[in-house]
Design a protein around this motif. Sequence first.
Motif, short mmCIF file in Angstrom:
data_model
loop_
_atom_site.label_atom_id
_atom_site.label_comp_id
_atom_site.label_asym_id
_atom_site.label_seq_id
_atom_site.Cartn_x
_atom_site.Cartn_y
_atom_site.Cartn_z
N LYS A 142 7.58 -0.86 -9.25
CA LYS A 142 6.32 -1.59 -9.15
C LYS A 142 5.92 -2.10 -10.53
O LYS A 142 6.46 -1.66 -11.55
CB LYS A 142 5.22 -0.68 -8.59
N GLU A 143 4.97 -2.98 -10.52
CA GLU A 143 4.46 -3.48 -11.79
C GLU A 143 3.47 -2.45 -12.34
O GLU A 143 2.25 -2.62 -12.27
CB GLU A 143 3.76 -4.83 -11.56
N SER A 144 4.01 -1.37 -12.87
CA SER A 144 3.15 -0.29 -13.37
C SER A 144 3.89 0.49 -14.45
O SER A 144 5.12 0.49 -14.51
CB SER A 144 2.76 0.65 -12.22
N TYR A 145 3.13 1.15 -15.27
CA TYR A 145 3.70 1.97 -16.34
C TYR A 145 4.04 3.36 -15.81
O TYR A 145 3.25 3.95 -15.04
CB TYR A 145 2.71 2.11 -17.50
N LEU A 146 5.17 3.86 -16.22
CA LEU A 146 5.48 5.27 -15.98
C LEU A 146 5.03 6.04 -17.22
O LEU A 146 5.48 5.78 -18.33
CB LEU A 146 6.99 5.47 -15.77
N GLN A 147 4.15 6.98 -16.98
CA GLN A 147 3.60 7.78 -18.09
C GLN A 147 3.97 9.24 -17.88
O GLN A 147 3.71 9.80 -16.81
CB GLN A 147 2.09 7.61 -18.16
N MET A 160 0.82 -1.22 0.00
CA MET A 160 0.00 0.00 0.00
C MET A 160 0.86 1.27 0.00
O MET A 160 0.36 2.35 -0.21
CB MET A 160 -0.93 0.01 1.21
N ILE A 161 2.16 1.13 0.27
CA ILE A 161 3.03 2.32 0.27
C ILE A 161 3.18 2.80 -1.17
O ILE A 161 3.54 2.03 -2.05
CB ILE A 161 4.40 1.98 0.87
N SER A 162 2.91 4.08 -1.41
CA SER A 162 3.00 4.64 -2.76
C SER A 162 4.45 4.91 -3.13
O SER A 162 5.27 5.25 -2.28
CB SER A 162 2.20 5.95 -2.85
N ALA A 163 4.72 4.76 -4.41
CA ALA A 163 6.06 5.08 -4.92
C ALA A 163 6.12 6.57 -5.23
O ALA A 163 5.32 7.09 -6.01
CB ALA A 163 6.33 4.27 -6.18
N GLU A 164 7.06 7.28 -4.63
CA GLU A 164 7.22 8.70 -4.88
C GLU A 164 7.85 8.93 -6.26
O GLU A 164 8.70 8.15 -6.71
CB GLU A 164 8.11 9.33 -3.81
N ILE A 165 7.40 10.02 -6.94
CA ILE A 165 7.94 10.37 -8.26
C ILE A 165 8.74 11.65 -8.12
O ILE A 165 8.24 12.66 -7.59
CB ILE A 165 6.83 10.57 -9.29
N MET A 166 9.96 11.63 -8.57
CA MET A 166 10.82 12.82 -8.53
C MET A 166 11.42 13.03 -9.91
O MET A 166 11.85 12.07 -10.56
CB MET A 166 11.93 12.61 -7.49
N PHE A 167 11.43 14.27 -10.36
CA PHE A 167 12.08 14.55 -11.64
C PHE A 167 12.71 15.92 -11.64
O PHE A 167 12.33 16.81 -10.86
CB PHE A 167 11.13 14.40 -12.84
N SER A 168 13.70 16.09 -12.49
CA SER A 168 14.39 17.37 -12.60
C SER A 168 13.43 18.40 -13.18
O SER A 168 12.60 18.10 -14.02
CB SER A 168 15.63 17.24 -13.50
N TYR A 219 2.75 7.31 -12.04
CA TYR A 219 3.30 5.98 -11.83
C TYR A 219 2.53 5.32 -10.69
O TYR A 219 2.39 5.91 -9.60
CB TYR A 219 4.79 6.06 -11.49
N ALA A 220 2.04 4.13 -10.96
CA ALA A 220 1.17 3.45 -9.98
C ALA A 220 -0.01 4.37 -9.68
O ALA A 220 -0.72 4.79 -10.60
CB ALA A 220 1.95 3.08 -8.74
N ASP A 221 -0.16 4.71 -8.41
CA ASP A 221 -1.28 5.59 -8.06
C ASP A 221 -0.84 7.03 -7.85
O ASP A 221 -1.64 7.85 -7.36
CB ASP A 221 -1.96 5.07 -6.78
#
Length: 358
Positions: A52-57, A22-30, A103-105
């Motif tokens: 995770k088993e998810s697409y990065l869009q 249930m822990i969300s994956a944090e998204i970081m970008f420049s 990504y993910a949720d």
Amino acid sequence: MAKKEFLFLCSCVLLVVLSLNMISAEIMFSQPKSIYSLGDSLELEVEVSEIKESYLQINLKCNESETNLYNSILSKNKVSIKIPLNKIYIEDLKGNCRIQASYADETEASSEFKISDNIAVIANLDKLSAEPGQEVEVKGDAVKDNGEKAEGFAEVSVVEANIKAIGKVTKGVFKTNFSIPEKLEGGQYNVVVKVYEKVFGEETNKGEAKLTLNVKRKATKLEIAVSAQNIIPGDALTFSPIIYDQADKQLDGEVSIEIYNPYEKLFLQKLVQSGHEESLELKTDSDYGYWKIQAVALGLEAKRLFYAEELEKADFELVNDTLIIRNIGNVVYRKAVEISIGDKIEIENLNLDIGEEK
């Protein structure tokens, strides 16, 4: 008792696993630069805190439109993308934009930046007024909104005059010239300087500057209009000297007029205005033959011939019972005259020179 402890332990492990999932994956970008011009490359590094088993869009959103830049399952925590900002990749998107990554949720957006197709153009003419046939030089500077100097083309056009000239823009500097058509009507004209870049044959960044050019009126022709080619001495001839400009429109100005008789002797000299109608009345004894009107104005000359016809004419005057016959024409008066005094009739054969009387 051991069985209960085992069940409790399994429940705790399952709870931990579920919690971890249930822990969300944090998204970081420049963060992108504050402004881009078309043709630049948008470079980003995107990192997620957990695979995770998810697409990065990754999408580019500008105003109310968007397009996808990246869509893939991750095999590592960090990806780098480099997107050329041209029609192939971003279509017609421009204006105020953001990068949105999902990504993910989780969904994250970048700070706002701008994609611009504008070029700031500063242009000037080497002269503000030009005569027909003259060359005009246009030069200036062209800088894109991202601060870089433009590399492309400069198109100079004067639509009303059907003028177009194209030159290169190198390191943000351009210089080109065009010629004023010989027959172009005098007046104010708008000069449009358009600078543009091209990618794959299509215009990308562009900008323009508008200038004003005054085309002078130039005296190119002088004519003399006359009311008749032949004149009978004693009648009036009207004439009008007319100055024309390069577009065959009447131009104001003073015209010096000289009129010569058939023997090239100066008969009349005066100053008149272009387009003004003048009247010339020849006396009945004026020389017959070709007379010449000569006009000079603004470095132009013109001449016009007219023909004064032969006039055989006499004037009859009775003074104290004496009949005086005077030749007032411009040729010898040779005629028989019947003179009646009371019952007496006489025939007089006259042969009077010009101005002679009997």
